[in-house]
Design a protein around this motif. Structure first.
Motif, short mmCIF file in Angstrom:
data_model
loop_
_atom_site.label_atom_id
_atom_site.label_comp_id
_atom_site.label_asym_id
_atom_site.label_seq_id
_atom_site.Cartn_x
_atom_site.Cartn_y
_atom_site.Cartn_z
N ARG A 143 16.32 -35.28 -6.71
CA ARG A 143 15.58 -36.06 -7.73
C ARG A 143 14.20 -36.45 -7.18
NH1 ARG A 143 18.20 -38.50 -11.91
NH2 ARG A 143 16.86 -40.34 -11.72
N ARG A 144 13.56 -35.53 -6.45
CA ARG A 144 12.30 -35.87 -5.76
C ARG A 144 11.20 -36.29 -6.72
NH1 ARG A 144 12.81 -30.21 -5.26
NH2 ARG A 144 13.65 -30.41 -3.16
N LYS A 145 11.24 -35.77 -7.95
CA LYS A 145 10.16 -36.10 -8.90
C LYS A 145 10.31 -37.52 -9.45
CE LYS A 145 9.49 -31.31 -10.39
NZ LYS A 145 9.53 -30.36 -11.52
N GLN A 146 11.55 -38.06 -9.44
CA GLN A 146 11.77 -39.41 -9.96
C GLN A 146 11.74 -40.48 -8.86
OE1 GLN A 146 13.80 -36.84 -10.77
NE2 GLN A 146 13.65 -36.64 -13.01
N VAL A 147 11.53 -40.06 -7.59
CA VAL A 147 11.57 -41.01 -6.47
C VAL A 147 10.15 -41.32 -6.04
CG1 VAL A 147 12.35 -41.37 -4.09
CG2 VAL A 147 13.79 -40.13 -5.70
N SER A 148 9.84 -42.65 -5.90
CA SER A 148 8.51 -43.07 -5.47
C SER A 148 8.37 -42.96 -3.96
CB SER A 148 8.26 -44.52 -5.92
OG SER A 148 9.16 -45.38 -5.24
N ILE A 205 26.19 -37.18 -12.29
CA ILE A 205 26.02 -37.15 -13.75
C ILE A 205 24.55 -36.99 -14.12
CG2 ILE A 205 26.20 -38.61 -15.80
CD1 ILE A 205 28.77 -39.79 -14.56
N LEU A 206 23.70 -37.76 -13.43
CA LEU A 206 22.26 -37.75 -13.78
C LEU A 206 21.54 -36.50 -13.31
CD1 LEU A 206 21.49 -41.49 -12.97
CD2 LEU A 206 21.72 -40.45 -15.23
N SER A 207 22.10 -35.84 -12.29
CA SER A 207 21.42 -34.63 -11.81
C SER A 207 21.83 -33.38 -12.57
CB SER A 207 21.73 -34.42 -10.31
OG SER A 207 23.12 -34.20 -10.13
N GLY A 208 22.88 -33.46 -13.37
CA GLY A 208 23.33 -32.30 -14.15
C GLY A 208 22.74 -32.33 -15.55
N GLN A 253 27.94 -41.79 -5.86
CA GLN A 253 27.87 -40.33 -5.87
C GLN A 253 28.15 -39.78 -7.28
OE1 GLN A 253 30.69 -38.57 -3.19
NE2 GLN A 253 29.71 -36.55 -3.22
N THR A 254 29.14 -40.35 -7.96
CA THR A 254 29.48 -39.91 -9.32
C THR A 254 28.30 -40.14 -10.27
OG1 THR A 254 31.79 -40.49 -8.91
CG2 THR A 254 31.14 -40.18 -11.19
N ALA A 255 27.70 -41.33 -10.17
CA ALA A 255 26.59 -41.66 -11.06
C ALA A 255 25.44 -40.66 -10.90
CB ALA A 255 26.11 -43.08 -10.77
N THR A 305 29.91 -38.94 3.12
CA THR A 305 29.66 -39.26 1.71
C THR A 305 28.24 -39.79 1.53
OG1 THR A 305 31.99 -39.90 1.61
CG2 THR A 305 30.62 -40.49 -0.27
N VAL A 306 27.75 -40.59 2.50
CA VAL A 306 26.39 -41.12 2.43
C VAL A 306 25.37 -39.97 2.47
CG1 VAL A 306 24.65 -42.43 3.70
CG2 VAL A 306 26.91 -43.40 3.34
N LEU A 307 25.61 -38.99 3.32
CA LEU A 307 24.70 -37.84 3.41
C LEU A 307 24.66 -37.06 2.09
CD1 LEU A 307 25.63 -36.52 6.99
CD2 LEU A 307 23.63 -37.87 6.34
N GLN A 308 25.83 -36.92 1.44
CA GLN A 308 25.87 -36.23 0.14
C GLN A 308 25.13 -37.04 -0.92
OE1 GLN A 308 30.06 -35.69 -0.53
NE2 GLN A 308 30.28 -34.11 1.04
N CYS A 309 25.29 -38.37 -0.89
CA CYS A 309 24.60 -39.24 -1.85
C CYS A 309 23.08 -39.15 -1.66
CB CYS A 309 25.05 -40.69 -1.68
SG CYS A 309 26.74 -41.01 -2.21
N LEU A 310 22.62 -39.19 -0.41
CA LEU A 310 21.19 -39.12 -0.13
C LEU A 310 20.59 -37.80 -0.60
CD1 LEU A 310 21.18 -40.69 3.43
CD2 LEU A 310 20.17 -41.71 1.38
N ASP A 311 21.36 -36.72 -0.46
CA ASP A 311 20.89 -35.41 -0.90
C ASP A 311 20.69 -35.40 -2.41
OD1 ASP A 311 20.25 -32.64 -0.62
OD2 ASP A 311 22.26 -32.18 -1.40
N VAL A 312 21.65 -36.01 -3.16
CA VAL A 312 21.56 -36.01 -4.62
C VAL A 312 20.50 -37.01 -5.10
CG1 VAL A 312 22.86 -36.39 -6.74
CG2 VAL A 312 23.97 -35.34 -4.81
N MET A 313 20.41 -38.16 -4.41
CA MET A 313 19.54 -39.26 -4.87
C MET A 313 18.07 -39.01 -4.55
SD MET A 313 22.01 -42.33 -3.61
CE MET A 313 20.89 -43.66 -3.93
#
Length: 799
Positions: free
Chosen positions: A613-618, A564-567, A559-561, A601-609
């Motif tokens: 970040r929909r443009k970076q996800v295949s 960082i990448l989404s900000g 989640q921390t990683a 926590t998993v739900l929060q991670c999935l939202d951020v990941m």
């Protein structure tokens, strides 16, 4: 040359013997002299001690007519000698005899009170009357018989030596019977024991005392509240009740006074900090109203200071287990008093962050956050959280953060994790951090006259002048803190928080504080400076790969990683594929047992990941996660299933081409590999979401609705669409709303209303008539002690 002879002759044996005798005699004399001097000192001390005892005993004045006899033998011998020398009364004149009697009645050194400082022989003054002289003569009372004193070992105190004595009545055989009869009632009064109260009487007496103290506290408090400026001195009287000395009500009264004073200070304290007056201000003449206000402020600050010192002393006494000399409060009661004192300090910490001595309260509260007592630790942590949540400016929060950071470093990071979890309540997320802090909310500059003349017409200049005047007045009336000051305080607070976090990541990676650190980094990661991103991501990945973390801690790392990448890290060219792989691989560690708490926590991670970040996800990665999440929904509790299905719904809207999972036709080459840990290469496009058909028959109605909704392709309109209360909520909100923490069905299960209820047979109607008669017959028989023979019963029933 001849050697020079030594002129000093060697002493002979006799001479040596003689000198040694002299030395021995001198030593003996010195020893005797020392013994005599010590004996003299000892006698002197004993004489002083006896004199002190006499002074302590002789409290009542002794008349000359009835002198006390301490040592009967010596007194009789002395009186006989005096009788020989003195003239007999028969040979005296009547005038001389009367004079002697008058002298005996007059006050002398023996009969007067020693404590009085008036001289014995006072000259007669004109204005003195007979009544005044009579009033000055000490009263003579009928005294008790002389008691012989038995001297005990004295006690030494700070004030000096306290003699200890015990009285022993003297048996006088020559006393008359009449004197004995007169003394008997007095002896009875002295020897009469104090009446011992029963437990019930003692409780009634205590209740009465307590009621009196309560009324007194209430009267003082109401007087202070009604007019604080006039009755500020009554605060001292109320505070003096903190030293209640009655053992029966001491603890209760002190607790009541602590709470009463705390509430009073919360009510009468002004909304500004009181500063000490300068010498120039003290010397200037002021009005009466101003002087009254100054006296009120000085009295309030001094009493508030003494009150805080009293609370601090109570906590110290409890910590050090010190028993006071007065012995009024027992050691067991110390903890109760300390808890009330800590509670009052917590209330003042939250209620008066602007007033004097707030930093002193912080210094007292922060070490108690790490106290061994769980109740006190939780009380202090809750107070600090409350302070962080309501602190809009950030001044008080900064003071607390500084003390906590220093305390954690001083204890070598061996503190309770709850101390660092309080950082999560900081209101720093409301501040928008940009690259150039100078450009944030620049103070608005008004145009100069030259600029107005160049750009504006005469009418525009007139309107501009009126507008600027209005803005100035509004700014003065608002009197709010500027955004620059708030930003500066928040920046300094964040720096201290991140320094604490990074120290723990660097020096104490196996500390129990790590989960709190990772959780804090996950929350404030978007505010970290870009320079630290690379190093921080390397540290987080190494922590995950080490295997020392629990599952919840590894989720916080992921989640921390991504925070960082989404900000600010969005501009950096970093591929976080290893974090995607880790989450995809470990999703099945969640189940309906202990790890169900990690679903949020998993739900929060999935939202951020995935979503942010929909443009970076295949597309392959999105298909793999949707398939694995549907499989996971079968393993967890209903509220977790609802949250996971809500996430899948959002992903299906975010990635429209994922609807191919609702069709059982394969897309492209390859076979789906569910055991493969790489989401990109598991061929998720060749599978279907058959799990939704199983969830369609789930016992929970909301899970059924979501399953039916997803099978229909997650439509936004139509009969298969979700209701607004379900569609507008996020996955985390739905997870919390349908929580089963209370061990009940949420929503409650409805009772089934069957149409065939009237046709259902009940009771004996199920039984055959012959069987029911057989049961009645056997029940009516008297019970016997014989063993039961089932074969016999079977035979009779068959017949």
């Amino acid at each position: 040359m001849k050697a020079r002879r030594n002129k000093k002759q060697v002493p002979s044996f006799r001479k040596l013997l003689k000198t040694s005798k002299v030395k021995l005699e001198n030593k003996l004399k010195n020893k005797q002299f020392k013994q005599q001097s010590t004996l003299k000192k000892y006698r002197k001390e004993q004489r002083k001690l006896r004199q002190a005892v006499k002074d302590a005993v002789s409290k009542k004045p002794v008349p000359l007519e009835d002198p006390k006899e301490k040592r009967p033998g010596k007194r009789i011998e002395r009186e006989e000698g005096e009788e020989e020398e003195a003239l007999p009364l028969d040979m005296m004149d009547e005038d001389d005899l009367q004079l002697m009697k008058d002298l005996g009645q007059r006050a002398s050194f023996l009969t007067r009170d020693i404590s009085s400082s008036e001289p014995v022989h006072v000259k007669k003054r004109k204005h003195e009357s007979v009544i005044d002289k009579y009033e000055k003569i000490p009263r003579t009372l009928q005294t008790a018989p002389e008691k012989e004193l038995i001297h005990l070992l004295p006690i030494k105190d700070k004030s000096g030596i306290i003699p200890q004595t015990r009285e022993k009545p003297v048996i006088d055989s020559n006393q008359d019977e009449e004197d004995q009869e007169e003394m008997e009632p007095e002896e009875e009064i002295i020897e009469k024991p104090i009446k011992e109260l029963t437990l019930e009487e003692h409780l009634i007496e205590r209740k009465k005392k307590l009621q009196e103290r309560k009324m007194h506290i209430a009267a003082l408090a109401s007087a202070i509240l009604s007019d604080p400026e006039s009755n500020i001195k009554k605060l001292k009287e109320l505070r003096s009740m903190l030293m209640e000395q009655d053992p029966d009500v001491a603890v209760t009264v002190r607790k009541l006074v602590i709470v009463s004073l705390m509430e009073l200070f919360k009510d009468i304290t002004p909304s500004y900090k009181i500063r000490p007056l300068t010498e120039a201000e003290k010397s200037t003449k002021i009005r009466k109203e101003t002087q009254k206000l100054r006296e009120f402020e000085e009295g309030l600050v001094s009493q508030y200071k003494f009150y805080l010192e009293n609370l601090e002393q109570m906590i110290k006494d409890w910590k050090q287990r010190k028993l006071k000399k007065s012995n009024v409060v027992s050691l067991k009661a110390y903890k109760g008093l300390a808890e009330v004192a800590v509670k009052s300090l917590c209330e003042l910490l939250v209620a008066l962050p602007h007033f004097n001595f707030h930093n002193n309260i912080i210094v007292l509260i922060v070490p108690l956050m790490n106290d061994m007592s769980k109740s006190i630790s939780e009380m202090c942590c809750e107070a600090v959280k409350k302070l962080f949540k309501q602190d809009k400016l950030g001044q008080a929060s900064l003071g607390v953060i500084k003390v906590i950071s220093g305390f954690v470093k001083g204890r070598n990071y061996e503190v309770r994790p709850e101390m660092l979890k309080t950082f999560l309540c900081l209101r720093i997320k409301e501040v928008e951090v940009k690259k150039d802090t100078e450009d944030i909310n620049k103070p608005k500059k008004f145009m100069t006259f030259k600029e107005k003349r160049k750009t504006l017409s005469r009418m525009q200049r007139k309107w501009k002048k009126a507008e600027e005047k209005l803005e100035r007045e509004l700014r003065e009336a608002e009197a709010s803190e500027s955004t620059e000051k708030k930003l500066k305080l928040h920046t300094e607070t964040l720096n201290i928080v991140f320094v604490t976090y990074f120290r723990i990541l660097k020096k104490a990676q196996r500390s129990p504080l790590l989960p709190a650190v990772l959780e804090g980094l996950a929350k404030f990661a978007h505010l970290i400076n870009v320079e630290f991103f690379d190093d921080l991501l390397v540290v987080l990945h190494s922590l995950i790969e080490s295997g020392d973390l629990s599952y919840q801690e590894s989720l916080h790392c992921v989640q921390t990683a991504f925070h960082i990448l989404s900000g600010q890290g969005d501009v950096l060219n970093i591929d976080p594929m290893k974090f995607y792989t880790h989450l995809y691989k470990t999703l099945f560690k969640l189940h309906a047992g202990a790890t169900n708490e990690g679903v949020e926590t998993v739900l929060q991670c999935l939202d951020v990941m995935l979503t942010k970040r929909r443009k970076q996800v295949s597309q392959q990665r999105a298909l793999a996660f949707i398939k694995r999440l549907c499989t996971l929904a079968l393993h967890v509790l209903p509220n977790s299933s609802i949250g996971i299905l809500a996430t899948n719904r959002i992903l299906m809207h975010t990635f429209p081409k994922t609807d191919l999972l609702l069709d059982n036709e394969s897309q492209g080459s390859g076979v789906f590999l569910p055991e493969l840990d790489e989401p990109e290469y598991c061929n998720a496009q060749n599978t279907a979401l058959w799990e939704l058909h199983a969830l369609r028959r789930h016992y929970h109605p909301i899970v059924q609705k979501f399953a039916v909704h997803l099978i229909a392709g997650a439509p936004s309109e139509g009969s298969e669409a979700l209701k607004p209360e379900l569609s507008r909520r996020s996955a985390a909100e739905l997870f919390e709303a349908y929580s089963m923490a209370a061990m009940t069905f949420n929503p409650p299960v409805e009772s089934s209303n069957s149409k065939r209820k009237d046709k259902v047979l009940q009771g004996d109607s199920f039984l055959n008539e012959e069987l029911s008669q057989l049961i009645k017959r056997h029940c009516s028989q008297v019970a016997t002690q014989l063993p039961l023979d089932f074969t016999k019963c079977l035979e009779t029933s068959l017949q």
